[in-house]
Design an enzyme around this catalytic site. Structure first.
Site, PDB file in Angstrom:
ATOM      1  N   TYR A  66       0.843  -1.204   0.000  1.00 29.31           N
ATOM      2  CA  TYR A  66       0.000   0.000   0.000  1.00 29.31           C
ATOM      3  C   TYR A  66       0.869   1.240   0.000  1.00 29.31           C
ATOM      4  O   TYR A  66       1.877   1.274   0.709  1.00 29.31           O
ATOM      5  CB  TYR A  66      -0.924   0.022   1.229  1.00 29.31           C
ATOM      6  CG  TYR A  66      -2.366  -0.171   0.818  1.00 29.31           C
ATOM      7  CD1 TYR A  66      -3.023   0.828   0.123  1.00 29.31           C
ATOM      8  CD2 TYR A  66      -3.046  -1.353   1.089  1.00 29.31           C
ATOM      9  CE1 TYR A  66      -4.333   0.650  -0.299  1.00 29.31           C
ATOM     10  CE2 TYR A  66      -4.346  -1.538   0.669  1.00 29.31           C
ATOM     11  CZ  TYR A  66      -4.989  -0.530  -0.021  1.00 29.31           C
ATOM     12  OH  TYR A  66      -6.265  -0.693  -0.446  1.00 29.31           O
ATOM     13  N   GLU A  68      -0.620   4.813  -0.411  1.00 30.03           N
ATOM     14  CA  GLU A  68      -1.445   6.012  -0.644  1.00 30.03           C
ATOM     15  C   GLU A  68      -0.625   7.261  -0.345  1.00 30.03           C
ATOM     16  O   GLU A  68       0.177   7.269   0.594  1.00 30.03           O
ATOM     17  CB  GLU A  68      -2.693   5.974   0.236  1.00 30.03           C
ATOM     18  CG  GLU A  68      -3.723   5.007  -0.305  1.00 30.03           C
ATOM     19  CD  GLU A  68      -4.939   4.872   0.589  1.00 30.03           C
ATOM     20  OE1 GLU A  68      -5.119   5.691   1.507  1.00 30.03           O
ATOM     21  OE2 GLU A  68      -5.706   3.929   0.366  1.00 30.03           O
ATOM     22  N   ASP A 243      -7.290  14.201 -24.081  1.00 32.45           N
ATOM     23  CA  ASP A 243      -7.211  12.783 -23.732  1.00 32.45           C
ATOM     24  C   ASP A 243      -6.538  12.082 -24.911  1.00 32.45           C
ATOM     25  O   ASP A 243      -7.157  11.837 -25.945  1.00 32.45           O
ATOM     26  CB  ASP A 243      -8.641  12.263 -23.501  1.00 32.45           C
ATOM     27  CG  ASP A 243      -8.667  10.784 -23.184  1.00 32.45           C
ATOM     28  OD1 ASP A 243      -7.619  10.117 -23.307  1.00 32.45           O
ATOM     29  OD2 ASP A 243      -9.755  10.285 -22.818  1.00 32.45           O
ATOM     30  N   THR A 272      -4.028   6.700 -21.505  1.00 34.68           N
ATOM     31  CA  THR A 272      -3.839   5.338 -21.009  1.00 34.68           C
ATOM     32  C   THR A 272      -2.401   4.957 -21.368  1.00 34.68           C
ATOM     33  O   THR A 272      -1.762   5.615 -22.185  1.00 34.68           O
ATOM     34  CB  THR A 272      -4.790   4.332 -21.684  1.00 34.68           C
ATOM     35  OG1 THR A 272      -4.600   4.407 -23.099  1.00 34.68           O
ATOM     36  CG2 THR A 272      -6.240   4.603 -21.358  1.00 34.68           C
ATOM     37  N   LYS A 275      -2.436   1.296 -24.826  1.00 37.41           N
ATOM     38  CA  LYS A 275      -2.889   1.203 -26.220  1.00 37.41           C
ATOM     39  C   LYS A 275      -1.660   1.378 -27.120  1.00 37.41           C
ATOM     40  O   LYS A 275      -0.752   0.549 -27.047  1.00 37.41           O
ATOM     41  CB  LYS A 275      -3.983   2.233 -26.477  1.00 37.41           C
ATOM     42  CG  LYS A 275      -5.178   2.118 -25.496  1.00 37.41           C
ATOM     43  CD  LYS A 275      -6.271   3.076 -25.878  1.00 37.41           C
ATOM     44  CE  LYS A 275      -7.184   3.471 -24.761  1.00 37.41           C
ATOM     45  NZ  LYS A 275      -8.244   2.544 -24.445  1.00 37.41           N
ATOM     46  N   ARG A 281      -1.720  -2.011 -18.494  1.00 33.56           N
ATOM     47  CA  ARG A 281      -3.015  -1.322 -18.400  1.00 33.56           C
ATOM     48  C   ARG A 281      -2.923  -0.264 -17.321  1.00 33.56           C
ATOM     49  O   ARG A 281      -2.567  -0.560 -16.182  1.00 33.56           O
ATOM     50  CB  ARG A 281      -4.126  -2.294 -17.996  1.00 33.56           C
ATOM     51  CG  ARG A 281      -4.307  -3.483 -18.883  1.00 33.56           C
ATOM     52  CD  ARG A 281      -5.648  -4.117 -18.637  1.00 33.56           C
ATOM     53  NE  ARG A 281      -6.662  -3.270 -19.228  1.00 33.56           N
ATOM     54  CZ  ARG A 281      -6.953  -3.246 -20.525  1.00 33.56           C
ATOM     55  NH1 ARG A 281      -6.328  -4.036 -21.365  1.00 33.56           N
ATOM     56  NH2 ARG A 281      -7.877  -2.455 -20.989  1.00 33.56           N
TER      57      ARG A 281
HETATM   58  N1  PLP Z   1     -10.058   7.726 -22.996  1.00 32.56           N
HETATM   59  C1  PLP Z   1     -10.123   7.271 -24.253  1.00 32.56           C
HETATM   60  C2  PLP Z   1      -9.998   8.239 -25.388  1.00 32.56           C
HETATM   61  C3  PLP Z   1     -10.315   5.903 -24.498  1.00 32.56           C
HETATM   62  O1  PLP Z   1     -10.409   5.456 -25.750  1.00 32.56           O
HETATM   63  C4  PLP Z   1     -10.431   5.024 -23.382  1.00 32.56           C
HETATM   64  C5  PLP Z   1     -10.613   3.584 -23.547  1.00 32.56           C
HETATM   65  O2  PLP Z   1     -11.182   3.031 -24.363  1.00 32.56           O
HETATM   66  C6  PLP Z   1     -10.372   5.557 -22.102  1.00 32.56           C
HETATM   67  C7  PLP Z   1     -10.175   6.910 -21.937  1.00 32.56           C
HETATM   68  C8  PLP Z   1     -10.561   4.696 -20.898  1.00 32.56           C
HETATM   69  O3  PLP Z   1      -9.487   3.886 -20.637  1.00 32.56           O
HETATM   70  P1  PLP Z   1      -9.611   2.681 -19.589  1.00 32.56           P
HETATM   71  O4  PLP Z   1     -10.347   1.600 -20.264  1.00 32.56           O
HETATM   72  O5  PLP Z   1      -8.190   2.356 -19.261  1.00 32.56           O
HETATM   73  O6  PLP Z   1     -10.336   3.233 -18.388  1.00 32.56           O
END
Ligand code: PLP
Length: 480
Positions: A66, A68, A243, A272, A275, A281
């Site tokens: 842990y 935090e 994002d 993320t 990908k 992950r």
């Molecule tokens: N943001 C975008 C643009 C995504 O395509 C995704 C996943 O598909 C996410 C956020 C969410 O990611 P996670 O599945 O790791 O929560």
């Protein structure tokens, strides 16, 4: 140097033996998953194959700890090694993306977006209302102050890309928490070209005056001009959040530079790590120093204890992404997407926006007389793994859809090049041409059932096997 393939084979073979001694079904499923991944054409745009080093880093005792809090400031004792892990991961992230500040704790992309939203609220909501309450920032507010603030300000406003134009659920989609914690409006794409219309986004922003503008996408097959998005945000005094979950690998590999690199233009960038970036992950938030203190409150505001084993794997993946070979990989992802798109177009298939210039294509399968659901299922029968996806103004809605999304990051990791992706397009077109919609029990047209002509699945699997055998997944990895 040690033979890494032999070491990896031995390590995984032994690990599976240890797992089998406790729960053999899990060891079996793990073996089966490797076999399945090796035997299929993985075209899911959000998936990849992490390296054995990244995967192995996740299977350690850091999982048991842990931690935090933040580096050097934990709510648990004995976190010195987690501090090292988090510092190394954050350092690689800052260096790789040129970001002043990196937060590597988010467990996923959704968590990263939630952390970002809360930090933007904490950072931005410093209005006269706060001064009246005698607080400098939202962290000083009592519950009663919050009541008063909510009454005075109402929800804040967020403008994000709509789901059917390629945005993500977390960009203000109503059923998602982002669509509930904010008053939201969405921008779409041009109904004729399918492209982002920046002037239309600007007009919407002027009218709506959002606190946050979100750019980035899950299914938009084109690059975005983030400098232009920042101009729009600045004009209406909004915070620009990008994002880059899908295309972080293309940013890391310097395929997206200048106006197409979100990090220098966005106030806050989320991603993320699993990908196109090809890590474990997880999620990350990048920002200027001015957001650091608020982002650091991700735990406990939104997150629990960080996944230290995953942060360690993020550090390894980010170190990999800083190698020159990763830039070649990223360029190949984009070149392969071009080849896939041209392969479809030359065979008469229809693509949303007429092509791609990133890592994905969105195939409009209505020209084959199919729904996305039917196409996805028929392709799966033939060993081609994709996912159905809405197209703009989709008449079949978000469940059946009219599109199939295909991405190149995973098969590029296996070594596929332009010629292989042209062949993939050919195989997909053959399967879709050989698929016809089924009927419901009542005899009406079904949006789910389908008939794939005899022998096509087998023929496609055999043709795919030739490509896959020539480009093995984890070459040299042999399980005992
Ligand atoms: N943001 C975008 C643009 C995504 O395509 C995704 C996943 O598909 C996410 C956020 C969410 O990611 P996670 O599945 O790791 O929560």
């Amino acid at each position: 140097m040690a033979d890494l393939n032999a070491l990896t084979s031995s390590a995984y073979s032994h690990a599976l033996e240890v797992i089998a001694s406790v729960e053999p079904r899990i060891a079996e499923a793990t073996r089966a998953e490797l076999a399945d991944q090796r035997a299929s054409l993985k075209l899911i745009a959000s998936e990849n194959y992490a390296s054995p080093a990244v995967l192995m880093t996740m299977g350690t005792w850091f999982s048991d700890k842990y931690a935090e809090g933040t580096i050097g400031h934990r709510f648990y004792a004995g976190c010195q090694n987690v501090d090292t892990v988090e510092s190394v991961a954050a350092e690689h992230a800052r260096e790789l993306f040129g970001a002043p500040y990196a937060y590597v704790q988010p467990h996923s992309g959704i968590d990263a977006n939630l952390v970002a939203y809360w930090s933007i609220l904490a950072h931005r909501v410093e209005s006269p209302a706060l001064e009246k309450l005698g607080a400098k920032n939202v962290n000083e507010l009592t519950d009663a102050d919050w009541e008063e603030l909510r009454a005075e300000l109402g929800n804040q406003r967020l403008l994000g890309m709509s789901l059917d134009a390629g945005g993500h659920l977390t960009h203000g989609f109503r059923p998602n928490i982002s669509g509930k914690m904010f008053h939201q409006q969405q921008y779409g794409t041009d109904p004729v070209t399918g492209l982002l219309d920046y002037d239309a986004v600007a007009a919407k922003a002027r009218e709506f005056r959002p606190l946050v503008i979100v750019a980035g996408y899950s299914a938009y097959p084109r690059r975005v001009n983030f400098a232009r998005m920042r101009e729009i945000a600045d004009e209406v005094d909004a915070t620009l959040m990008v994002d880059m979950a899908h295309f972080a690998g293309l940013v890391a590999g310097k395929v997206f530079t200048g106006e197409e690199d979100p990090v220098p233009h966005a106030h806050v960038t989320t991603t993320t790590t699993h990908k196109s970036l090809r890590g474990p992950r997880g999620g990350m938030v990048l920002a200027g120093e001015e957001f650091a203190a608020d982002i650091d409150r991700g735990c406990p505001m939104v997150l629990g204890g960080p996944l230290s084993h995953v942060m360690a794997a993020k550090a390894v993946a980010l170190a990999e992404a800083r190698q020159p070979s990763f830039a070649s990989y990223a360029r190949q992802i984009a070149d392969n997407a071009q080849s896939l798109a041209e392969g479809f177009l030359s065979r008469g298939a229809r693509l949303v926006t007429g092509g791609t210039d990133n890592h994905l294509v969105l195939l409009d399968v209505s020209s084959f007389g199919l729904t996305g659901r039917q196409a996805e299922s028929a392709l799966l029968d033939a060993g081609v793994v994709t996912n159905r996806n809405s197209v703009p103004a989709d008449p079949n809605g978000a469940w059946y859809t009219s599109g199939v999304r295909l991405g190149t990051p995973a098969l590029t990791t296996r070594g596929f090049g332009a010629a292989e992706f042209d062949r993939v397009a050919e195989l997909i077109v053959e399967v879709l041409r050989a698929t016809t919609p089924g009927t419901t029990k009542a005899g009406t047209a079904s949006k789910a059932s389908y008939v794939l002509a005899d022998g096509v699945a087998e023929r496609t699997r055999a043709a795919a096997a030739e490509l896959l055998d020539a480009h093995p997944l984890y070459p040299g990895l042999e399980l005992a």
